[in-house]
Design an enzyme around this catalytic site. Structure first.
Site, PDB file in Angstrom:
ATOM      1  N   LYS A  21      10.582  -9.359 -32.053  1.00 23.95           N
ATOM      2  CA  LYS A  21      10.706 -10.524 -32.933  1.00 23.95           C
ATOM      3  C   LYS A  21      12.125 -10.664 -33.480  1.00 23.95           C
ATOM      4  CE  LYS A  21       6.877  -8.961 -35.009  1.00 23.95           C
ATOM      5  NZ  LYS A  21       5.894  -8.788 -36.046  1.00 23.95           N
TER       6      LYS A  21
ATOM      7  N   GLY B  39      15.201  -5.459 -21.653  1.00 25.90           N
ATOM      8  CA  GLY B  39      14.679  -6.022 -20.414  1.00 25.90           C
ATOM      9  C   GLY B  39      15.166  -7.437 -20.176  1.00 25.90           C
TER      10      GLY B  39
ATOM     11  N   GLY C 132      14.156 -10.421 -21.160  1.00 26.30           N
ATOM     12  CA  GLY C 132      14.336 -11.282 -22.338  1.00 26.30           C
ATOM     13  C   GLY C 132      15.604 -10.927 -23.097  1.00 26.30           C
TER      14      GLY C 132
ATOM     15  N   ASP D  69       8.364  -1.794 -16.492  1.00 19.77           N
ATOM     16  CA  ASP D  69       7.768  -2.662 -15.467  1.00 19.77           C
ATOM     17  C   ASP D  69       8.564  -2.689 -14.158  1.00 19.77           C
ATOM     18  OD1 ASP D  69       6.031  -3.313 -17.524  1.00 19.77           O
ATOM     19  OD2 ASP D  69       7.112  -5.134 -18.064  1.00 19.77           O
TER      20      ASP D  69
ATOM     21  N   ARG E 264     -19.364   6.893  -9.498  1.00 15.46           N
ATOM     22  CA  ARG E 264     -19.056   5.629 -10.171  1.00 15.46           C
ATOM     23  C   ARG E 264     -17.875   4.896  -9.546  1.00 15.46           C
ATOM     24  NH1 ARG E 264     -19.640   7.612 -16.424  1.00 15.46           N
ATOM     25  NH2 ARG E 264     -21.865   7.207 -16.578  1.00 15.46           N
TER      26      ARG E 264
ATOM     27  N   GLY F 217       2.690  -3.718 -16.628  1.00 14.47           N
ATOM     28  CA  GLY F 217       3.602  -4.194 -15.582  1.00 14.47           C
ATOM     29  C   GLY F 217       3.918  -5.677 -15.665  1.00 14.47           C
ATOM     30  N   ARG F 218       3.244  -6.375 -16.574  1.00 17.19           N
ATOM     31  CA  ARG F 218       3.374  -7.835 -16.707  1.00 17.19           C
ATOM     32  C   ARG F 218       3.141  -8.523 -15.362  1.00 17.19           C
ATOM     33  NH1 ARG F 218       3.679  -9.102 -21.665  1.00 17.19           N
ATOM     34  NH2 ARG F 218       3.578 -11.307 -21.163  1.00 17.19           N
TER      35      ARG F 218
ATOM     36  N   ARG G 283     -17.202   1.438 -14.594  1.00 16.62           N
ATOM     37  CA  ARG G 283     -16.591   1.733 -15.895  1.00 16.62           C
ATOM     38  C   ARG G 283     -15.126   1.275 -15.849  1.00 16.62           C
ATOM     39  NH1 ARG G 283     -21.135   2.469 -17.077  1.00 16.62           N
ATOM     40  NH2 ARG G 283     -22.093   4.264 -18.102  1.00 16.62           N
TER      41      ARG G 283
ATOM     42  N   ILE H 111      -0.061   3.923 -23.989  1.00 15.25           N
ATOM     43  CA  ILE H 111       0.090   5.347 -23.652  1.00 15.25           C
ATOM     44  C   ILE H 111       1.130   5.508 -22.527  1.00 15.25           C
ATOM     45  CG2 ILE H 111      -1.749   5.552 -21.886  1.00 15.25           C
ATOM     46  CD1 ILE H 111      -2.602   8.100 -23.465  1.00 15.25           C
TER      47      ILE H 111
HETATM   48  O1  F6P Z   1       7.417  -4.983 -20.699  1.00 12.51           O
HETATM   49  C1  F6P Z   1       6.862  -3.766 -21.046  1.00 12.51           C
HETATM   50  C2  F6P Z   1       5.436  -3.926 -21.488  1.00 12.51           C
HETATM   51  O2  F6P Z   1       4.918  -2.650 -21.781  1.00 12.51           O
HETATM   52  C3  F6P Z   1       4.542  -4.676 -20.499  1.00 12.51           C
HETATM   53  O3  F6P Z   1       4.155  -3.870 -19.425  1.00 12.51           O
HETATM   54  C4  F6P Z   1       3.430  -5.121 -21.422  1.00 12.51           C
HETATM   55  O4  F6P Z   1       2.783  -6.294 -20.943  1.00 12.51           O
HETATM   56  C5  F6P Z   1       4.161  -5.433 -22.686  1.00 12.51           C
HETATM   57  O5  F6P Z   1       5.362  -4.709 -22.672  1.00 12.51           O
HETATM   58  C6  F6P Z   1       3.394  -5.097 -23.936  1.00 12.51           C
HETATM   59  O6  F6P Z   1       4.112  -5.531 -25.022  1.00 12.51           O
HETATM   60  P1  F6P Z   1       3.746  -5.186 -26.522  1.00 12.51           P
HETATM   61  O7  F6P Z   1       4.201  -3.783 -26.788  1.00 12.51           O
HETATM   62  O8  F6P Z   1       4.494  -6.181 -27.311  1.00 12.51           O
HETATM   63  O9  F6P Z   1       2.268  -5.310 -26.665  1.00 12.51           O
END
Ligand code: F6P
Length: 363
Positions: free
Chosen positions: A76, A117, A119, A142, A177, A185-186, A281, A288
């Site tokens: 932010k 990254g 952004g 990612d 299971r 990984g977005r 499941r 983590i």
């Molecule tokens: O870009 C790294 C990442 O961990 C992504 O894999 C994931 O979608 C995102 O950040 C999670 O972001 P936040 O910590 O804001 O929930």
């Protein structure tokens, strides 16, 4: 160059502290360059009084083994669209980039190293265009930046995910299971692809290859009628079914990022309602994957990137980002660094390896 500022932007990532230590130590080779850190991305410089800390030897000693970042980070803190809380509880944005550049100069900084990254590097590029002496260091678990073959943090995330996968295999096997494990990984399936191969998954679902649920069920049921009667699936958080949508929720509290996560549960429901023979499941690994000690590989890559960043500052290679290409540390322009996203190409050698190992992408 006498005084430089370091900032971390976006999510935390194993190896950030190793970069900071690399910058701080390597700066000593060039005489009396002072290294400072802005707390929580550029928010530290923007706040009154400024929240900045000197990154001297004492403060950075031994930090390379720790996850997270000693100078904190935030999603932010975009100075070009800074979130401002409104009286009705919503957020509006304000361009504070001019104010930021003035404050950086007022504090006597000659250059800035922005670790982040996609952004964050887009922000670096805009600040560079506005006249700031800035260079970028790529960071993301990612591995989705195209201008570098690897980003630090990725190897650690894959190792953590693989360790978790191994644990889930024993339960899948014991209970016959189907276990779905969701990784981060977005929009890129790198973590999932690497984990599926390292762990030996039966199915790997990634954003780049939308899956056909009927084909996924067919693959699973075959294992139940002949074969071993248990299945381990790795699914990337950005994966979706053919004609389906990505599972996510809008960001909150001024964070404009869509929060991905939960597709493992969507898939579980799809399997249960499409004739899957196994009991299903799902496990979502979440943050983590970003925590704890970086692997040796990531520490080395991060340290090398920190050292390169200082070399680039000294050589005044502003408007560029550190990159790791063909086993060499080099640099690329910020413009090209942010122009292309690093998707998993269906022709990538690892996709071929996975297919030949019998891993289905559900296509
Ligand atoms: O870009 C790294 C990442 O961990 C992504 O894999 C994931 O979608 C995102 O950040 C999670 O972001 P936040 O910590 O804001 O929930």
């Amino acid at each position: 160059m006498k005084k430089i500022l370091v900032a971390c932007g976006g999510g935390d990532c194993p190896g950030l502290n190793a970069v900071i230590r690399g910058i701080s130590r390597a700066a000593k080779h060039y005489g009396d360059i002072e290294v400072w850190g802005s707390m929580e991305a550029f928010n530290g410089v923007l706040s009154e009084p400024a929240d900045i800390v000197k990154l001297n030897k004492k403060r950075t000693a031994g930090i390379h083994v720790k996850g997270g970042t000693i100078i904190r980070t935030t999603n932010k803190g975009n100075p070009l669209a800074f979130p401002i809380l409104q009286s009705d509880g919503t957020y509006a944005t304000k361009d504070r980039s001019g104010e930021l550049i003035k404050k950086i100069r007022k504090n006597g900084f000659d250059a800035v190293i922005n670790i982040g990254g996609d952004g964050s590097q887009k922000i670096s590029l805009e600040l560079y265009k506005k006249g700031l002496n800035i260079i970028g260091v790529p960071k993301t678990i990612d591995n989705d930046l195209s201008a570098t073959d690897r980003t630090f943090g990725f190897a650690t995330a894959v190792q953590i995910a693989t360790d978790c996968f191994d644990k889930l295999v024993t339960t899948a096997e014991s209970h016959h299971r189907v276990i779905i494990m969701e990784v981060m990984g977005r929009d890129a399936g790198w973590i999932a692809l690497h984990t599926a191969i390292a762990g030996g998954a039966e199915i790997c679902l990634i954003p780049e290859i939308p899956y056909d649920i009927k084909k996924v069920v067919k693959k699973i049921n075959k294992r139940y009628t002949k074969g071993r009667g248990f299945v381990n699936i790795v699914i990337s958080e950005g994966a979706k079914a053919k004609n389906g949508t990505v599972t996510g929720t809008a960001g909150t509290d001024g964070d404009t990022h869509v929060k991905l996560g939960g597709v493992a549960n969507v898939l579980r429901h799809q399997l249960e309602t499409n004739g899957c023979k196994g009991q299903v499941r799902s496990t979502i690994l979440g943050h983590i994957q970003r925590g704890g000690t970086p692997t040796a590989y990531d520490r080395i890559l991060a340290t090398a990137m920190g050292v390169k960043a200082i070399e680039m500052v000294v050589d005044q290679q502003f408007g560029k980002m550190v990159s790791f290409r063909n086993n060499k540390i080099s640099s690329v322009s910020l413009k090209s660094a942010v122009s292309e996203y690093n998707f998993v190409d269906k022709k990538n050698y690892l996709v071929n390896v996975a297919r030949k190992m019998g891993i289905s992408f559900g296509d």
